[in-house]
Design a protein around this motif. Structure first.
Motif, mmCIF file in Angstrom:
data_model
loop_
_atom_site.group_PDB
_atom_site.id
_atom_site.type_symbol
_atom_site.label_atom_id
_atom_site.label_comp_id
_atom_site.label_asym_id
_atom_site.label_seq_id
_atom_site.Cartn_x
_atom_site.Cartn_y
_atom_site.Cartn_z
ATOM 1 N N GLY A 163 0.801 -1.212 0.000
ATOM 2 C CA GLY A 163 0.000 0.000 0.000
ATOM 3 C C GLY A 163 0.836 1.266 0.000
ATOM 4 O O GLY A 163 1.983 1.288 -0.463
ATOM 5 N N THR A 164 0.280 2.316 0.583
ATOM 6 C CA THR A 164 0.932 3.636 0.550
ATOM 7 C C THR A 164 1.669 3.979 1.832
ATOM 8 O O THR A 164 2.235 5.072 1.937
ATOM 9 C CB THR A 164 -0.126 4.726 0.287
ATOM 10 N N ALA A 165 1.651 3.083 2.812
ATOM 11 C CA ALA A 165 2.320 3.374 4.090
ATOM 12 C C ALA A 165 3.251 2.223 4.446
ATOM 13 O O ALA A 165 2.919 1.364 5.267
ATOM 14 C CB ALA A 165 1.281 3.587 5.185
ATOM 15 N N PRO A 166 4.433 2.141 3.824
ATOM 16 C CA PRO A 166 5.366 1.046 4.126
ATOM 17 C C PRO A 166 5.802 1.077 5.583
ATOM 18 O O PRO A 166 5.994 2.142 6.181
ATOM 19 C CB PRO A 166 6.535 1.314 3.183
ATOM 20 N N THR A 167 5.943 -0.097 6.154
ATOM 21 C CA THR A 167 6.366 -0.203 7.555
ATOM 22 C C THR A 167 7.817 -0.656 7.673
ATOM 23 O O THR A 167 8.409 -0.511 8.741
ATOM 24 C CB THR A 167 5.474 -1.217 8.293
ATOM 25 N N ARG A 168 8.375 -1.210 6.614
ATOM 26 C CA ARG A 168 9.776 -1.659 6.640
ATOM 27 C C ARG A 168 10.606 -0.610 5.906
ATOM 28 O O ARG A 168 10.616 -0.547 4.681
ATOM 29 C CB ARG A 168 9.894 -3.038 5.987
ATOM 30 N N VAL A 169 11.294 0.234 6.665
ATOM 31 C CA VAL A 169 12.042 1.357 6.112
ATOM 32 C C VAL A 169 13.518 1.203 6.477
ATOM 33 O O VAL A 169 13.852 0.820 7.601
ATOM 34 C CB VAL A 169 11.487 2.697 6.661
ATOM 35 N N ASN A 170 14.381 1.472 5.523
ATOM 36 C CA ASN A 170 15.827 1.367 5.726
ATOM 37 C C ASN A 170 16.218 -0.045 6.183
ATOM 38 O O ASN A 170 17.109 -0.228 7.009
ATOM 39 C CB ASN A 170 16.332 2.395 6.735
ATOM 40 N N ALA A 171 15.506 -1.033 5.670
ATOM 41 C CA ALA A 171 15.787 -2.432 5.999
ATOM 42 C C ALA A 171 15.482 -3.270 4.770
ATOM 43 O O ALA A 171 14.568 -2.957 3.999
ATOM 44 C CB ALA A 171 14.935 -2.890 7.182
ATOM 45 N N VAL A 172 16.247 -4.335 4.583
ATOM 46 C CA VAL A 172 16.092 -5.179 3.393
ATOM 47 C C VAL A 172 15.552 -6.543 3.790
ATOM 48 O O VAL A 172 15.587 -6.929 4.958
ATOM 49 C CB VAL A 172 17.441 -5.339 2.655
ATOM 50 N N GLN A 173 15.057 -7.255 2.813
ATOM 51 C CA GLN A 173 14.604 -8.631 3.018
ATOM 52 C C GLN A 173 15.655 -9.579 2.441
ATOM 53 O O GLN A 173 15.952 -9.526 1.242
ATOM 54 C CB GLN A 173 13.269 -8.875 2.303
ATOM 55 N N ARG A 174 16.198 -10.449 3.277
ATOM 56 C CA ARG A 174 17.176 -11.430 2.826
ATOM 57 C C ARG A 174 16.881 -12.788 3.474
ATOM 58 O O ARG A 174 17.704 -13.308 4.228
ATOM 59 C CB ARG A 174 18.603 -10.975 3.177
ATOM 60 N N PRO A 175 15.697 -13.364 3.240
ATOM 61 C CA PRO A 175 15.434 -14.682 3.835
ATOM 62 C C PRO A 175 16.411 -15.715 3.288
ATOM 63 O O PRO A 175 16.675 -15.752 2.086
ATOM 64 C CB PRO A 175 13.997 -14.991 3.410
ATOM 65 N N PRO A 176 16.969 -16.548 4.143
ATOM 66 C CA PRO A 176 17.985 -17.491 3.684
ATOM 67 C C PRO A 176 17.373 -18.631 2.895
ATOM 68 O O PRO A 176 16.223 -19.034 3.105
ATOM 69 C CB PRO A 176 18.587 -18.007 4.993
ATOM 70 N N ARG A 177 18.127 -19.156 1.944
ATOM 71 C CA ARG A 177 17.761 -20.392 1.269
ATOM 72 C C ARG A 177 18.229 -21.530 2.176
ATOM 73 O O ARG A 177 19.386 -21.922 2.166
ATOM 74 C CB ARG A 177 18.432 -20.477 -0.094
ATOM 75 N N ALA A 178 17.320 -22.001 2.995
ATOM 76 C CA ALA A 178 17.648 -22.945 4.065
ATOM 77 C C ALA A 178 16.418 -23.798 4.342
ATOM 78 O O ALA A 178 15.324 -23.504 3.849
ATOM 79 C CB ALA A 178 18.061 -22.178 5.327
ATOM 80 N N PRO A 179 16.567 -24.859 5.120
ATOM 81 C CA PRO A 179 15.370 -25.632 5.484
ATOM 82 C C PRO A 179 14.310 -24.725 6.102
ATOM 83 O O PRO A 179 14.629 -23.856 6.916
ATOM 84 C CB PRO A 179 15.904 -26.652 6.494
ATOM 85 N N ALA A 180 13.065 -24.932 5.692
ATOM 86 C CA ALA A 180 11.954 -24.150 6.248
ATOM 87 C C ALA A 180 11.572 -24.747 7.591
ATOM 88 O O ALA A 180 11.044 -25.862 7.637
ATOM 89 C CB ALA A 180 10.759 -24.188 5.302
ATOM 90 N N PRO A 181 11.837 -24.057 8.716
ATOM 91 C CA PRO A 181 11.538 -24.667 10.017
ATOM 92 C C PRO A 181 10.064 -25.057 10.147
ATOM 93 O O PRO A 181 9.178 -24.202 10.057
ATOM 94 C CB PRO A 181 11.918 -23.567 11.015
ATOM 95 N N VAL A 182 9.815 -26.337 10.312
ATOM 96 C CA VAL A 182 8.451 -26.811 10.528
ATOM 97 C C VAL A 182 7.991 -26.336 11.898
ATOM 98 O O VAL A 182 8.690 -26.502 12.898
ATOM 99 C CB VAL A 182 8.401 -28.349 10.442
ATOM 100 N N GLN A 183 6.807 -25.733 11.950
ATOM 101 C CA GLN A 183 6.251 -25.300 13.227
ATOM 102 C C GLN A 183 5.420 -26.405 13.873
ATOM 103 O O GLN A 183 5.503 -26.646 15.069
ATOM 104 C CB GLN A 183 5.387 -24.053 13.009
ATOM 105 N N ARG A 184 4.594 -27.079 13.069
ATOM 106 C CA ARG A 184 3.703 -28.091 13.628
ATOM 107 C C ARG A 184 3.115 -28.948 12.513
ATOM 108 O O ARG A 184 3.167 -28.570 11.332
ATOM 109 C CB ARG A 184 2.561 -27.441 14.405
ATOM 110 N N LEU A 185 2.563 -30.062 12.887
ATOM 111 C CA LEU A 185 1.773 -30.902 11.997
ATOM 112 C C LEU A 185 0.411 -30.246 11.788
ATOM 113 O O LEU A 185 -0.259 -29.862 12.753
ATOM 114 C CB LEU A 185 1.608 -32.287 12.627
#
Length: 379
Positions: A163-185
Protein backbone atom coordinates in the motif's frame (compact mmCIF):
# COMPACT_ATOMS: atom_id res chain seq x y z
CA UNK A 1 -25.27 -43.39 14.77
CA UNK A 2 -27.32 -40.23 15.30
CA UNK A 3 -26.28 -37.42 13.00
CA UNK A 4 -27.91 -34.15 12.30
CA UNK A 5 -27.28 -30.69 10.92
CA UNK A 6 -25.64 -28.12 13.23
CA UNK A 7 -27.91 -26.35 15.68
CA UNK A 8 -25.83 -23.16 15.88
CA UNK A 9 -26.51 -20.29 13.50
CA UNK A 10 -23.90 -19.85 10.78
CA UNK A 11 -22.20 -16.52 10.06
CA UNK A 12 -21.88 -15.08 6.56
CA UNK A 13 -21.25 -17.82 4.00
CA UNK A 14 -17.47 -18.23 3.88
CA UNK A 15 -17.89 -20.52 0.86
CA UNK A 16 -19.69 -17.91 -1.24
CA UNK A 17 -18.99 -18.45 -4.94
CA UNK A 18 -17.76 -22.01 -4.42
CA UNK A 19 -21.03 -23.90 -3.94
CA UNK A 20 -22.15 -26.17 -6.73
CA UNK A 21 -25.40 -25.27 -8.46
CA UNK A 22 -27.42 -27.67 -6.29
CA UNK A 23 -25.59 -27.40 -2.97
CA UNK A 24 -26.57 -29.99 -0.39
CA UNK A 25 -29.38 -32.33 -1.43
CA UNK A 26 -32.28 -33.38 0.76
CA UNK A 27 -31.10 -36.14 3.09
CA UNK A 28 -27.45 -35.39 2.25
CA UNK A 29 -24.70 -36.64 4.52
CA UNK A 30 -24.56 -34.19 7.48
CA UNK A 31 -21.49 -32.23 8.45
CA UNK A 32 -21.34 -33.51 12.05
CA UNK A 33 -22.65 -36.14 14.45
CA UNK A 34 -25.36 -35.08 16.88
CA UNK A 35 -23.82 -36.84 19.90
CA UNK A 36 -20.23 -37.87 19.23
CA UNK A 37 -18.43 -40.10 21.70
CA UNK A 38 -15.72 -37.46 22.23
CA UNK A 39 -14.53 -34.31 20.50
CA UNK A 40 -10.88 -34.63 19.51
CA UNK A 41 -8.89 -31.43 20.03
CA UNK A 42 -6.11 -32.00 17.52
CA UNK A 43 -3.89 -34.27 15.49
CA UNK A 44 -0.95 -35.17 17.68
CA UNK A 45 1.36 -37.11 15.40
CA UNK A 46 1.73 -39.51 12.51
CA UNK A 47 3.57 -42.82 12.68
CA UNK A 48 5.57 -44.44 9.88
CA UNK A 49 7.77 -47.46 9.31
CA UNK A 50 10.85 -47.00 7.10
CA UNK A 51 13.81 -49.23 6.27
CA UNK A 52 16.59 -46.60 6.40
CA UNK A 53 16.40 -44.22 9.37
CA UNK A 54 19.64 -42.43 8.44
CA UNK A 55 18.16 -41.51 5.07
CA UNK A 56 14.86 -40.56 6.71
CA UNK A 57 16.68 -38.29 9.15
CA UNK A 58 18.63 -36.51 6.39
CA UNK A 59 15.43 -35.69 4.54
CA UNK A 60 13.67 -34.67 7.76
CA UNK A 61 16.40 -32.15 8.59
CA UNK A 62 16.40 -30.81 5.02
CA UNK A 63 12.59 -30.48 5.14
CA UNK A 64 12.81 -28.49 8.38
CA UNK A 65 12.06 -30.90 11.21
CA UNK A 66 14.02 -30.97 14.48
CA UNK A 67 15.17 -34.37 15.74
CA UNK A 68 13.63 -34.90 19.16
CA UNK A 69 15.04 -38.38 19.77
CA UNK A 70 17.04 -40.93 17.82
CA UNK A 71 17.97 -44.55 18.51
CA UNK A 72 19.03 -47.26 16.03
CA UNK A 73 15.38 -48.26 15.60
CA UNK A 74 13.43 -45.06 16.29
CA UNK A 75 13.39 -41.51 14.92
CA UNK A 76 11.16 -38.91 16.61
CA UNK A 77 10.70 -35.51 14.96
CA UNK A 78 9.15 -32.27 16.17
CA UNK A 79 8.43 -28.71 15.08
CA UNK A 80 9.22 -25.41 16.77
CA UNK A 81 5.89 -25.01 18.57
CA UNK A 82 5.33 -26.27 22.10
CA UNK A 83 3.60 -29.48 21.07
CA UNK A 84 3.98 -33.23 21.04
CA UNK A 85 6.59 -34.56 18.58
CA UNK A 86 4.70 -34.74 15.30
CA UNK A 87 6.36 -37.69 13.56
CA UNK A 88 7.49 -41.07 14.86
CA UNK A 89 9.42 -43.28 12.45
CA UNK A 90 10.27 -46.87 13.35
CA UNK A 91 12.70 -49.11 11.51
CA UNK A 92 11.06 -51.82 9.44
CA UNK A 93 11.50 -53.86 6.30
CA UNK A 94 9.31 -51.75 3.99
CA UNK A 95 8.13 -48.14 4.09
CA UNK A 96 4.52 -47.75 5.18
CA UNK A 97 2.13 -45.49 7.06
CA UNK A 98 1.35 -46.84 10.54
CA UNK A 99 -1.51 -44.47 11.38
CA UNK A 100 -2.39 -41.15 13.03
CA UNK A 101 -2.58 -40.27 16.72
CA UNK A 102 -5.39 -37.83 17.52
CA UNK A 103 -5.52 -35.88 20.78
CA UNK A 104 -8.40 -36.12 23.25
CA UNK A 105 -9.18 -33.31 25.66
CA UNK A 106 -8.64 -35.53 28.70
CA UNK A 107 -7.68 -39.02 29.82
CA UNK A 108 -11.35 -39.43 30.80
CA UNK A 109 -12.24 -38.99 27.12
CA UNK A 110 -9.71 -41.67 26.17
CA UNK A 111 -11.40 -44.08 28.60
CA UNK A 112 -14.84 -43.10 27.28
CA UNK A 113 -13.73 -43.88 23.74
CA UNK A 114 -12.19 -47.16 24.84
CA UNK A 115 -15.46 -48.26 26.46
CA UNK A 116 -17.36 -47.37 23.29
CA UNK A 117 -14.95 -49.37 21.14
CA UNK A 118 -14.40 -52.25 23.55
CA UNK A 119 -10.66 -51.55 23.58
CA UNK A 120 -7.95 -51.22 26.24
CA UNK A 121 -6.26 -48.04 27.41
CA UNK A 122 -2.47 -48.28 27.42
CA UNK A 123 0.34 -45.92 28.46
CA UNK A 124 1.95 -43.74 25.78
CA UNK A 125 4.74 -41.18 26.24
CA UNK A 126 3.68 -39.98 29.69
CA UNK A 127 -0.03 -40.19 28.89
CA UNK A 128 -2.66 -42.73 27.90
CA UNK A 129 -3.97 -43.91 24.53
CA UNK A 130 -6.51 -46.25 23.00
CA UNK A 131 -5.92 -48.03 19.71
CA UNK A 132 -8.84 -48.23 17.27
CA UNK A 133 -9.31 -49.22 13.63
CA UNK A 134 -11.40 -47.13 11.26
CA UNK A 135 -13.76 -48.75 8.72
CA UNK A 136 -11.04 -48.65 6.06
CA UNK A 137 -8.73 -50.75 8.23
CA UNK A 138 -6.39 -47.87 9.11
CA UNK A 139 -5.09 -47.99 12.71
CA UNK A 140 -6.00 -44.87 14.70
CA UNK A 141 -4.82 -44.03 18.20
CA UNK A 142 -6.37 -41.40 20.43
CA UNK A 143 -4.28 -40.09 23.33
CA UNK A 144 -4.23 -37.56 26.15
CA UNK A 145 -1.58 -36.36 28.59
CA UNK A 146 1.38 -36.86 26.23
CA UNK A 147 4.71 -35.22 27.03
CA UNK A 148 4.91 -31.78 25.41
CA UNK A 149 8.38 -30.24 24.96
CA UNK A 150 8.87 -26.48 25.18
CA UNK A 151 8.82 -24.20 22.14
CA UNK A 152 11.99 -23.59 20.14
CA UNK A 153 13.28 -20.26 18.84
CA UNK A 154 12.37 -19.33 15.27
CA UNK A 155 12.20 -16.21 13.11
CA UNK A 156 9.10 -14.07 13.09
CA UNK A 157 7.04 -13.78 9.89
CA UNK A 158 8.62 -11.28 7.50
CA UNK A 159 7.25 -7.76 7.64
CA UNK A 160 5.93 -6.84 4.20
CA UNK A 161 5.63 -3.41 2.62
CA UNK A 162 2.30 -2.83 0.94
CA UNK A 163 0.00 0.00 0.00
CA UNK A 164 0.93 3.64 0.55
CA UNK A 165 2.32 3.37 4.09
CA UNK A 166 5.37 1.05 4.13
CA UNK A 167 6.37 -0.20 7.55
CA UNK A 168 9.78 -1.66 6.64
CA UNK A 169 12.04 1.36 6.11
CA UNK A 170 15.83 1.37 5.73
CA UNK A 171 15.79 -2.43 6.00
CA UNK A 172 16.09 -5.18 3.39
CA UNK A 173 14.60 -8.63 3.02
CA UNK A 174 17.18 -11.43 2.83
CA UNK A 175 15.43 -14.68 3.84
CA UNK A 176 17.99 -17.49 3.68
CA UNK A 177 17.76 -20.39 1.27
CA UNK A 178 17.65 -22.95 4.07
CA UNK A 179 15.37 -25.63 5.48
CA UNK A 180 11.95 -24.15 6.25
CA UNK A 181 11.54 -24.67 10.02
CA UNK A 182 8.45 -26.81 10.53
CA UNK A 183 6.25 -25.30 13.23
CA UNK A 184 3.70 -28.09 13.63
CA UNK A 185 1.77 -30.90 12.00
CA UNK A 186 -1.29 -29.52 10.24
CA UNK A 187 -3.23 -32.35 8.62
CA UNK A 188 -3.21 -35.77 7.03
CA UNK A 189 -5.05 -36.86 3.88
CA UNK A 190 -6.29 -40.44 3.49
CA UNK A 191 -7.78 -42.38 0.60
CA UNK A 192 -10.49 -44.97 1.23
CA UNK A 193 -12.72 -47.33 -0.70
CA UNK A 194 -15.36 -46.97 2.06
CA UNK A 195 -15.75 -43.22 2.19
CA UNK A 196 -19.23 -42.87 3.68
CA UNK A 197 -18.62 -45.37 6.48
CA UNK A 198 -15.23 -43.88 7.30
CA UNK A 199 -16.62 -40.34 7.29
CA UNK A 200 -19.45 -41.30 9.68
CA UNK A 201 -16.99 -43.11 11.94
CA UNK A 202 -14.69 -40.08 12.36
CA UNK A 203 -17.70 -37.88 12.99
CA UNK A 204 -19.16 -40.19 15.62
CA UNK A 205 -16.00 -41.42 17.33
CA UNK A 206 -13.92 -38.20 17.29
CA UNK A 207 -16.53 -35.50 16.80
CA UNK A 208 -14.87 -34.12 13.65
CA UNK A 209 -16.98 -31.70 11.60
CA UNK A 210 -16.88 -31.03 7.86
CA UNK A 211 -15.58 -27.73 6.49
CA UNK A 212 -16.03 -28.66 2.81
CA UNK A 213 -17.61 -31.49 0.87
CA UNK A 214 -16.61 -32.33 -2.70
CA UNK A 215 -18.73 -34.48 -4.99
CA UNK A 216 -18.53 -36.01 -8.46
CA UNK A 217 -20.70 -34.01 -10.86
CA UNK A 218 -21.51 -37.10 -12.90
CA UNK A 219 -22.70 -38.99 -9.79
CA UNK A 220 -24.16 -36.14 -7.73
CA UNK A 221 -27.02 -38.24 -6.34
CA UNK A 222 -24.54 -40.59 -4.65
CA UNK A 223 -23.42 -37.91 -2.21
CA UNK A 224 -19.99 -36.50 -1.38
CA UNK A 225 -16.76 -38.27 -2.31
CA UNK A 226 -14.33 -36.07 -0.37
CA UNK A 227 -14.52 -34.27 2.96
CA UNK A 228 -12.24 -31.81 4.73
CA UNK A 229 -12.78 -32.30 8.48
CA UNK A 230 -11.78 -30.06 11.37
CA UNK A 231 -11.88 -30.44 15.14
CA UNK A 232 -14.96 -29.10 16.89
CA UNK A 233 -13.53 -26.62 19.40
CA UNK A 234 -16.75 -24.66 19.77
CA UNK A 235 -16.04 -20.90 19.53
CA UNK A 236 -12.27 -21.46 19.30
CA UNK A 237 -11.00 -21.40 15.69
CA UNK A 238 -9.60 -24.69 14.36
CA UNK A 239 -7.67 -25.54 11.20
CA UNK A 240 -9.94 -25.83 8.16
CA UNK A 241 -8.98 -29.50 8.05
CA UNK A 242 -7.12 -31.77 10.40
CA UNK A 243 -8.15 -34.80 8.35
CA UNK A 244 -9.18 -34.95 4.70
CA UNK A 245 -10.51 -38.11 3.12
CA UNK A 246 -11.49 -38.99 -0.42
CA UNK A 247 -13.01 -41.97 -2.17
CA UNK A 248 -10.63 -43.92 -4.37
CA UNK A 249 -9.49 -47.43 -5.30
CA UNK A 250 -6.69 -47.49 -2.71
CA UNK A 251 -6.68 -47.37 1.08
CA UNK A 252 -4.17 -45.42 3.14
CA UNK A 253 -1.89 -42.42 3.28
CA UNK A 254 -1.96 -39.73 0.57
CA UNK A 255 0.03 -36.89 2.13
CA UNK A 256 0.62 -34.93 5.32
CA UNK A 257 1.09 -31.18 5.76
CA UNK A 258 3.34 -29.14 8.03
CA UNK A 259 2.97 -25.45 8.84
CA UNK A 260 5.88 -23.06 8.29
CA UNK A 261 6.14 -19.34 9.06
CA UNK A 262 5.19 -17.62 5.82
CA UNK A 263 5.37 -17.63 2.02
CA UNK A 264 9.11 -16.95 2.03
CA UNK A 265 9.69 -19.99 4.21
CA UNK A 266 7.66 -22.11 1.78
CA UNK A 267 9.50 -20.80 -1.28
CA UNK A 268 13.04 -20.62 0.11
CA UNK A 269 12.65 -23.98 1.83
CA UNK A 270 11.47 -25.47 -1.45
CA UNK A 271 14.47 -24.07 -3.28
CA UNK A 272 16.72 -25.62 -0.63
CA UNK A 273 15.08 -29.02 -1.20
CA UNK A 274 15.42 -28.65 -4.97
CA UNK A 275 19.11 -27.76 -4.62
CA UNK A 276 19.60 -31.08 -2.83
CA UNK A 277 17.94 -33.12 -5.53
CA UNK A 278 14.62 -33.90 -3.90
CA UNK A 279 11.54 -34.27 -6.08
CA UNK A 280 8.88 -31.58 -6.07
CA UNK A 281 5.38 -32.94 -6.65
CA UNK A 282 3.45 -29.69 -7.08
CA UNK A 283 3.82 -26.08 -6.05
CA UNK A 284 4.12 -23.31 -5.13
CA UNK A 285 0.43 -22.34 -5.20
CA UNK A 286 -2.61 -21.50 -3.09
CA UNK A 287 -5.39 -24.00 -2.46
CA UNK A 288 -9.12 -23.34 -2.72
CA UNK A 289 -10.44 -25.46 0.18
CA UNK A 290 -8.35 -24.32 3.15
CA UNK A 291 -6.60 -21.46 1.27
CA UNK A 292 -3.12 -22.71 2.21
CA UNK A 293 -0.05 -21.61 0.29
CA UNK A 294 1.34 -25.06 -0.57
CA UNK A 295 4.43 -26.86 -1.83
CA UNK A 296 4.45 -30.69 -2.13
CA UNK A 297 7.50 -32.97 -2.12
CA UNK A 298 8.38 -36.67 -2.18
CA UNK A 299 10.67 -38.01 0.53
CA UNK A 300 13.20 -40.75 -0.35
CA UNK A 301 10.54 -43.41 0.34
CA UNK A 302 8.12 -41.64 -2.05
CA UNK A 303 5.86 -40.47 0.78
CA UNK A 304 4.27 -37.11 -0.14
CA UNK A 305 4.69 -34.23 2.34
CA UNK A 306 3.63 -30.59 2.19
CA UNK A 307 4.98 -27.28 3.44
CA UNK A 308 2.15 -24.80 3.93
CA UNK A 309 1.45 -21.34 5.34
CA UNK A 310 -1.59 -19.09 5.84
CA UNK A 311 -4.34 -21.72 6.17
CA UNK A 312 -7.97 -20.97 7.00
CA UNK A 313 -9.35 -21.44 10.51
CA UNK A 314 -13.07 -21.86 11.30
CA UNK A 315 -14.99 -22.00 14.53
CA UNK A 316 -17.79 -24.54 14.99
CA UNK A 317 -20.51 -22.24 13.61
CA UNK A 318 -19.33 -22.46 9.99
CA UNK A 319 -21.39 -24.80 7.84
CA UNK A 320 -19.84 -26.83 5.02
CA UNK A 321 -19.29 -25.82 1.42
CA UNK A 322 -20.42 -28.11 -1.42
CA UNK A 323 -18.25 -28.07 -4.53
CA UNK A 324 -17.76 -30.33 -7.57
CA UNK A 325 -14.49 -32.25 -7.50
CA UNK A 326 -12.04 -31.31 -10.27
CA UNK A 327 -8.31 -31.08 -10.79
CA UNK A 328 -8.57 -27.43 -11.84
CA UNK A 329 -10.50 -26.64 -8.66
CA UNK A 330 -7.63 -27.60 -6.35
CA UNK A 331 -5.79 -24.26 -6.54
CA UNK A 332 -6.56 -20.55 -6.86
CA UNK A 333 -3.16 -19.91 -8.44
CA UNK A 334 0.03 -21.82 -9.12
CA UNK A 335 1.28 -24.26 -11.74
CA UNK A 336 -1.12 -26.83 -13.22
CA UNK A 337 -1.66 -29.78 -10.90
CA UNK A 338 0.85 -32.53 -11.66
CA UNK A 339 0.09 -36.11 -12.65
CA UNK A 340 2.22 -37.19 -9.68
CA UNK A 341 -0.08 -35.33 -7.26
CA UNK A 342 -3.14 -36.94 -8.82
CA UNK A 343 -1.77 -40.46 -8.43
CA UNK A 344 0.86 -40.91 -11.10
CA UNK A 345 0.85 -42.74 -14.41
CA UNK A 346 -1.21 -45.95 -14.33
CA UNK A 347 0.92 -49.09 -14.31
CA UNK A 348 0.55 -52.80 -13.57
CA UNK A 349 0.29 -52.13 -9.83
CA UNK A 350 -2.50 -49.60 -10.32
CA UNK A 351 -4.39 -51.95 -12.65
CA UNK A 352 -4.24 -54.68 -10.01
CA UNK A 353 -5.48 -52.21 -7.39
CA UNK A 354 -8.39 -51.15 -9.60
CA UNK A 355 -9.39 -54.73 -10.31
CA UNK A 356 -9.19 -55.56 -6.61
CA UNK A 357 -11.39 -52.59 -5.70
CA UNK A 358 -13.93 -53.50 -8.37
CA UNK A 359 -14.05 -57.09 -7.10
CA UNK A 360 -14.75 -56.10 -3.50
CA UNK A 361 -18.48 -55.96 -2.94
CA UNK A 362 -18.12 -54.28 0.48
CA UNK A 363 -16.77 -50.96 -0.80
CA UNK A 364 -18.12 -47.98 -2.74
CA UNK A 365 -16.08 -48.50 -5.92
CA UNK A 366 -17.70 -49.51 -9.21
CA UNK A 367 -17.04 -48.78 -12.87
CA UNK A 368 -19.19 -45.64 -12.85
CA UNK A 369 -17.26 -44.29 -9.85
CA UNK A 370 -13.89 -44.91 -11.50
CA UNK A 371 -15.04 -43.23 -14.71
CA UNK A 372 -16.35 -40.22 -12.79
CA UNK A 373 -13.15 -39.93 -10.75
CA UNK A 374 -11.04 -40.06 -13.91
CA UNK A 375 -13.22 -37.39 -15.54
CA UNK A 376 -12.97 -35.12 -12.49
CA UNK A 377 -9.19 -35.43 -12.31
CA UNK A 378 -8.92 -34.57 -16.00
CA UNK A 379 -11.16 -31.50 -15.66
Amino acid sequence: MEIDAPTTAAPADVHQGLHGERGALRGEHPDRARNPVIKAVGLGRLEFVKPDLDRAERFARDFGFVVHDRTPDLLTLRGTFAAEPCLVVRRGRTARFAGPVFLAESVADVHRLARWAGANVLPLDGGHAVRLTDPSGIPVRVAAGLDRPAALAERAPLELNSGTAPTRVNAVQRPPRAPAPVQRLGHVVLETTKFRRALSWYQEALGLIVSDFLYLDALRDRGPTMAFLRCDLGPVPADHHTLAMHLGPRVGYVHSAYQVTDLDAVAAGGQYLADRGYRRVWGVGRHVQGSQIFDYWRDPDRMMVEHYADGDVFDASVEPGWTPMSASGLAQWGPPVSRDFLGGTPGPGMVATLLGALGDGTNEIDRDTLKALAKAMAA
